[in-house]
Design a protein around this motif. Structure first.
Motif, short mmCIF file in Angstrom:
data_model
loop_
_atom_site.label_atom_id
_atom_site.label_comp_id
_atom_site.label_asym_id
_atom_site.label_seq_id
_atom_site.Cartn_x
_atom_site.Cartn_y
_atom_site.Cartn_z
N ALA A 188 0.85 -1.19 0.00
CA ALA A 188 0.00 0.00 0.00
C ALA A 188 0.89 1.24 0.00
CB ALA A 188 -0.91 0.00 1.23
N SER A 189 0.33 2.35 -0.49
CA SER A 189 1.06 3.62 -0.43
C SER A 189 0.07 4.77 -0.51
CB SER A 189 2.09 3.74 -1.55
OG SER A 189 1.46 3.90 -2.81
N ALA A 190 0.47 5.91 -0.01
CA ALA A 190 -0.37 7.11 -0.07
C ALA A 190 -0.58 7.54 -1.52
CB ALA A 190 0.26 8.24 0.74
N THR A 191 0.36 7.23 -2.38
CA THR A 191 0.27 7.61 -3.79
C THR A 191 -0.55 6.64 -4.62
OG1 THR A 191 2.39 6.53 -4.14
CG2 THR A 191 2.43 8.92 -3.81
N GLY A 192 -0.86 5.47 -4.05
CA GLY A 192 -1.74 4.53 -4.73
C GLY A 192 -1.09 3.69 -5.82
N TRP A 193 0.23 3.55 -5.81
CA TRP A 193 0.88 2.70 -6.80
C TRP A 193 0.31 1.28 -6.70
CZ3 TRP A 193 3.86 5.10 -10.20
CH2 TRP A 193 4.55 6.26 -9.82
N PRO A 194 -0.06 0.64 -7.79
CA PRO A 194 -0.55 -0.75 -7.73
C PRO A 194 0.63 -1.73 -7.65
CG PRO A 194 -0.69 0.05 -9.99
CD PRO A 194 -0.19 1.20 -9.15
N LEU A 195 1.14 -1.90 -6.44
CA LEU A 195 2.36 -2.68 -6.23
C LEU A 195 2.10 -3.94 -5.42
CD1 LEU A 195 4.83 0.11 -5.04
CD2 LEU A 195 4.94 -1.13 -7.21
N PHE A 196 2.93 -4.95 -5.66
CA PHE A 196 3.00 -6.10 -4.76
C PHE A 196 4.43 -6.62 -4.80
CE2 PHE A 196 1.53 -7.81 -8.83
CZ PHE A 196 2.31 -8.94 -9.01
N VAL A 197 4.77 -7.45 -3.82
CA VAL A 197 6.08 -8.07 -3.77
C VAL A 197 5.90 -9.58 -3.82
CG1 VAL A 197 8.15 -8.48 -2.37
CG2 VAL A 197 7.16 -6.20 -2.46
N ASN A 198 6.67 -10.22 -4.68
CA ASN A 198 6.75 -11.68 -4.73
C ASN A 198 8.05 -12.10 -4.04
OD1 ASN A 198 4.43 -12.17 -6.18
ND2 ASN A 198 5.46 -12.37 -8.14
N GLY A 199 7.95 -13.11 -3.20
CA GLY A 199 9.13 -13.69 -2.60
C GLY A 199 9.23 -15.15 -3.01
N SER A 200 10.44 -15.63 -3.24
CA SER A 200 10.65 -17.03 -3.61
C SER A 200 11.95 -17.50 -2.97
CB SER A 200 10.74 -17.17 -5.13
OG SER A 200 11.05 -18.50 -5.48
N TRP A 201 11.89 -18.66 -2.30
CA TRP A 201 13.06 -19.21 -1.61
C TRP A 201 13.16 -20.68 -1.96
CZ3 TRP A 201 17.54 -19.53 0.36
CH2 TRP A 201 17.87 -20.35 1.41
N ASN A 202 14.26 -21.04 -2.58
CA ASN A 202 14.53 -22.43 -2.90
C ASN A 202 15.76 -22.86 -2.10
OD1 ASN A 202 15.46 -24.88 -4.05
ND2 ASN A 202 14.40 -24.41 -5.96
N ARG A 203 15.50 -23.50 -0.98
CA ARG A 203 16.58 -23.90 -0.07
C ARG A 203 17.53 -24.89 -0.75
NH1 ARG A 203 16.00 -23.97 5.56
NH2 ARG A 203 13.79 -23.75 5.15
N LEU A 204 17.00 -25.82 -1.55
CA LEU A 204 17.83 -26.84 -2.19
C LEU A 204 18.80 -26.23 -3.20
CD1 LEU A 204 15.23 -29.71 -2.68
CD2 LEU A 204 16.92 -29.44 -0.86
#
Length: 152
Positions: free
Chosen positions: A42-58
């Protein structure tokens, strides 16, 4: 929609960006050994943002990527694999991508602000958020342990 240098700088330096609540990892939908998450920013400016996280331990690979829904990936941290830039230079196994009009997210550089190792994805997350000017009011849970596969 296009994203110019001025808009990108305004977006990345916008200190009103925030993630409220806890984040938990889930199984990769492609059934790889990775775990992942997706969370809106979320932001006050309303940017349509998201974060993807990916973790491959192997594989020892970790990615946190900021996505602008109208453009695609605009900012990311990748750990665990070298990157080949359009200029034919290589970065190390820890590198960041910043949006440019010429290369989009294809050009990477070695960051000085990521000091935690790939094996510490929660601490890397804190460092990523700090540099990306994202306030996360919850916690990122540690990834679940890798599932061992037994021979049939």
């Amino acid at each position: 929609m296009t994203l110019g240098a001025t808009e990108f700088e305004a977006l990345i330096t916008d200190t009103s960006k925030r993630i409220d609540g806890d984040i938990a990892w889930s199984e990769d939908q492609d059934h790889s050994p990775a775990v992942e998450f997706r969370i809106e920013v979320a932001s006050a400016t309303g940017w349509p943002l998201f974060v993807n996280g990916s973790w491959n331990r192997l594989a020892g690979k970790l990615t946190y990527a900021m996505i602008l829904q109208t453009v695609g990936r605009i900012y990311a941290l990748d750990m665990g694999a070298d990157h080949h830039n359009p200029s034919c230079t290589y970065t190390g196994e820890v590198h960041k991508h910043r949006w440019t009009e010429l290369f989009r997210d294809k050009d990477a550089y070695v960051p000085e602000d990521i000091t935690a190792p790939v094996a510490e994805p929660v601490e890397v997350w804190r460092q990523f958020c700090r540099e990306a000017a994202i306030v996360h009011t919850g916690t990122l849970s540690p990834p679940p342990p890798a599932q061992e596969e037994f021979p049939v």
